[in-house]
Design a protein around this motif. Sequence first.
Motif, PDB file in Angstrom:
ATOM      1  N   ASN A 158      32.422 -34.974   6.957  1.00 45.12           N
ATOM      2  CA  ASN A 158      31.808 -33.970   6.078  1.00 45.12           C
ATOM      3  C   ASN A 158      31.519 -32.660   6.806  1.00 45.12           C
ATOM      4  O   ASN A 158      30.810 -31.799   6.289  1.00 45.12           O
ATOM      5  CB  ASN A 158      30.497 -34.523   5.485  1.00 45.12           C
ATOM      6  N   ASP A 225      30.863 -31.157   1.514  1.00 39.94           N
ATOM      7  CA  ASP A 225      30.495 -31.516   0.146  1.00 39.94           C
ATOM      8  C   ASP A 225      29.608 -30.474  -0.532  1.00 39.94           C
ATOM      9  O   ASP A 225      29.602 -30.342  -1.754  1.00 39.94           O
ATOM     10  CB  ASP A 225      29.817 -32.882   0.106  1.00 39.94           C
ATOM     11  N   SER A 226      28.842 -29.708   0.240  1.00 33.42           N
ATOM     12  CA  SER A 226      27.911 -28.749  -0.367  1.00 33.42           C
ATOM     13  C   SER A 226      28.195 -27.307   0.038  1.00 33.42           C
ATOM     14  O   SER A 226      27.599 -26.383  -0.535  1.00 33.42           O
ATOM     15  CB  SER A 226      26.480 -29.102   0.045  1.00 33.42           C
ATOM     16  N   ASN A 227      29.069 -27.116   1.007  1.00 31.14           N
ATOM     17  CA  ASN A 227      29.388 -25.787   1.540  1.00 31.14           C
ATOM     18  C   ASN A 227      28.158 -25.105   2.147  1.00 31.14           C
ATOM     19  O   ASN A 227      28.126 -23.895   2.330  1.00 31.14           O
ATOM     20  CB  ASN A 227      29.993 -24.884   0.456  1.00 31.14           C
ATOM     21  N   GLN A 228      27.131 -25.894   2.472  1.00 33.11           N
ATOM     22  CA  GLN A 228      25.945 -25.352   3.117  1.00 33.11           C
ATOM     23  C   GLN A 228      26.122 -25.372   4.631  1.00 33.11           C
ATOM     24  O   GLN A 228      26.924 -26.120   5.170  1.00 33.11           O
ATOM     25  CB  GLN A 228      24.709 -26.163   2.713  1.00 33.11           C
TER      26      GLN A 228
END
Length: 391
Positions: A158, A225-228
């Motif tokens: 991830n 998954d969150s692009n954070q």
Amino acid sequence: MIKALQFFFLFTMATGFSQSLPLSQDATVSVITIGPGSNLNDAFGHNAIRVKSRFSDITYDFGRYDFDAPGFYLNFARGKLNYLQGKSNYNHFIAIYRNENRTIKEQQLQLTAAEKQNLYDYLETNYKNNQGAYLYDFFYDNCATKIRDAIETTLAGNLIYNLPDHYKEQTFRQLIDANLHWNTWGSFGIDIALGSIIDRTATSREQLFLPEYVNQNFETATLKDSNQKLVINSKTIYTKKGHNENKTSSFLTSPLLVMILVGGFIIFITFKDFKNKVRSKWLDLALFITTGLIGVLLFLLWFATDHTGTAYNYNILWAFPLSLFCVLQIIKTVPKKWFIAYIKFSILMLCLLVMHWTIGVQRFAPALIPLLLALVVRYVFLLKHYKQAAV
């Protein structure tokens, strides 16, 4: 009843020691990056993982070793030395590097509660298993790559590395040079001991064998998954004050000056020999024995150890092991014909070294240049001297 209680107590204790304690909900995980120190062994910095919870504050790092281990020095030379995982109280860990006046940076990571627990369990379990002993490799399995691998495993694919703005392609040797001035004995020794294999361009991920590059690449990394961003918060815990003294930085004791003096001395004696039509046998003995012994060491590092960085070392072109077999011929006034051929071969080897350096097969220590020039001058003199002696 008493036996049952004893059994329950022992079972509970055994379970507690074999498994990690659950982290509190407010637990945090950070990556600590330590700046370079003043000695060669800490010139590239250090990394650690900090796990802070309501009940504990622990740092885990890799790359420790036990001087008292059986066969320590032999195993180190052969590349078979097991390095260990460390586990320390956070405050004690930080105090050590503050006392050494080394910059300390911290990056808090954005991990889920499950990921924090998994990472903590891994570090605890690994430490309990013979202190996480592993076969150290400076480029591929060290204190920085262990941190990188642990975070990557925790995130299970991830994690996305986004290249920093200042990223540029570099060889392993260039990356090392960024931490060591070329005219120091540390850099000089590395350039002689390590072969052309480290003149390969390192991939962006491979650059993370250096602690500072772990810090830089984690700073720009994101979660798929969150692009954070992976790093929630970055801060500097301690900033190095002034400049650490580096005794090897003085030009008066630098490799370049020493090689200039040695090379100049060889050329001076050679000029006197040429002018007086004599040959200083002691000088030739010293040159052939010294270069031969260095060649044997390089040969052993290449073929008799597990060090990955010492393979394909073309320093052997100027320091060739077979020079040791020429000692008896050097003593003679008129040597065998094969020795004359060997001198021609040695000159050819030096020409090949220049070619390897020019086309980028391997970069050699710049401070070697005066010595290499002196060797060429001496070898050419020997050819002319023996030619005149044979007339």
